[in-house]
Design an enzyme around this catalytic site. Structure first.
Site, mmCIF file in Angstrom:
data_model
loop_
_atom_site.group_PDB
_atom_site.id
_atom_site.type_symbol
_atom_site.label_atom_id
_atom_site.label_comp_id
_atom_site.label_asym_id
_atom_site.label_seq_id
_atom_site.Cartn_x
_atom_site.Cartn_y
_atom_site.Cartn_z
ATOM 1 C CD GLU A 2 34.496 39.823 45.108
ATOM 2 O OE1 GLU A 2 35.020 40.905 44.814
ATOM 3 O OE2 GLU A 2 33.638 39.689 46.003
ATOM 4 C CG ASN A 135 30.724 47.733 48.529
ATOM 5 O OD1 ASN A 135 29.681 47.117 48.319
ATOM 6 N ND2 ASN A 135 31.700 47.243 49.263
#
Length: 210
Positions: A2, A135
């Site tokens: 990311e 998540n």
């Protein structure tokens, strides 16, 4: 792998300027399977243009990571070069999720459908998500529970790609996620803060091959 300049939980992540092209190239050369590019501005320091910069620098898939709630954002992601879009179940009504998922597929892109609870997972499965991200970070409290993947994995249907997200920092964490049944991991802050992201990615990809 990311890419983000900052985050609400960690603050500024990059010293000396955020260069999406350079970061994308570094990640890809080290062996990252895909890029997650933050395009949200106020909280993460991103912009849609960062998708184009990453797309031009690499050949691996590029995901637009943002709070996508409107079809315009999906068209925008495609126009800027994204191969995939993040859809967060907690941010959408089920009808919206179905609409956006169908649009993403119609445009030839993939969708990472993100969940945090059993109920959200059931919603993701119900709308036909084929890539689900668990998540570990609670979006309301910002606390992290890396055991969430282990608890929810049994509810994920066979054939659905499971991505473990947040709180993963090293090879030990990656091994635990693999034992828990994750097919992939999303690594963000650990990479952005690392003095040597190439080595970190190489170490983590070796875990995959063990």
């Amino acid at each position: 792998a990311e890419m983000k300049a900052k985050s609400p939980s960690a603050g500024q992540l990059v010293a000396g300027g955020y260069r999406p092209s350079t970061i994308a190239e570094t990640y890809a050369q080290a062996g990252a399977a895909a890029l997650s590019v933050l395009t949200q501005g106020s909280r993460f320091g991103g912009a849609p243009e960062h998708l184009t910069l990453a797309r031009r620098a690499v050949r691996i898939p590029v995901l637009r990571k943002d709070f996508v709630t409107d079809p315009y954002q999906v068209f925008e992601a495609r126009a800027y070069g994204a191969d995939a879009v993040l859809l967060i179940v907690a941010a959408l009504e089920e009808a919206q999720l179905r609409e956006l998922l169908a649009l993403v597929r119609r445009l030839g892109m993939a969708t990472l459908v993100e969940i945090h609870t059993t109920r959200e997972l059931d919603t993701a499965i119900g709308v036909g998500a084929d890539i689900v991200g668990i998540n570990h970070r609670n979006l309301k409290t910002l606390t992290v529970d890396t055991g969430l993947t282990a608890r929810l994995r049994p509810r994920v249907p066979s054939g659905t790609v499971l991505v473990a997200e947040s709180g993963i920092r090293d090879a030990g964490d990656a091994r635990r996620m693999r034992v828990f049944g994750a097919d992939a991991i999303l690594l963000g802050e650990a990479l952005m803060r690392s003095d040597d992201p190439r080595t970190l990615i190489r170490v983590l990809t070796r875990v995959e091959r063990e």
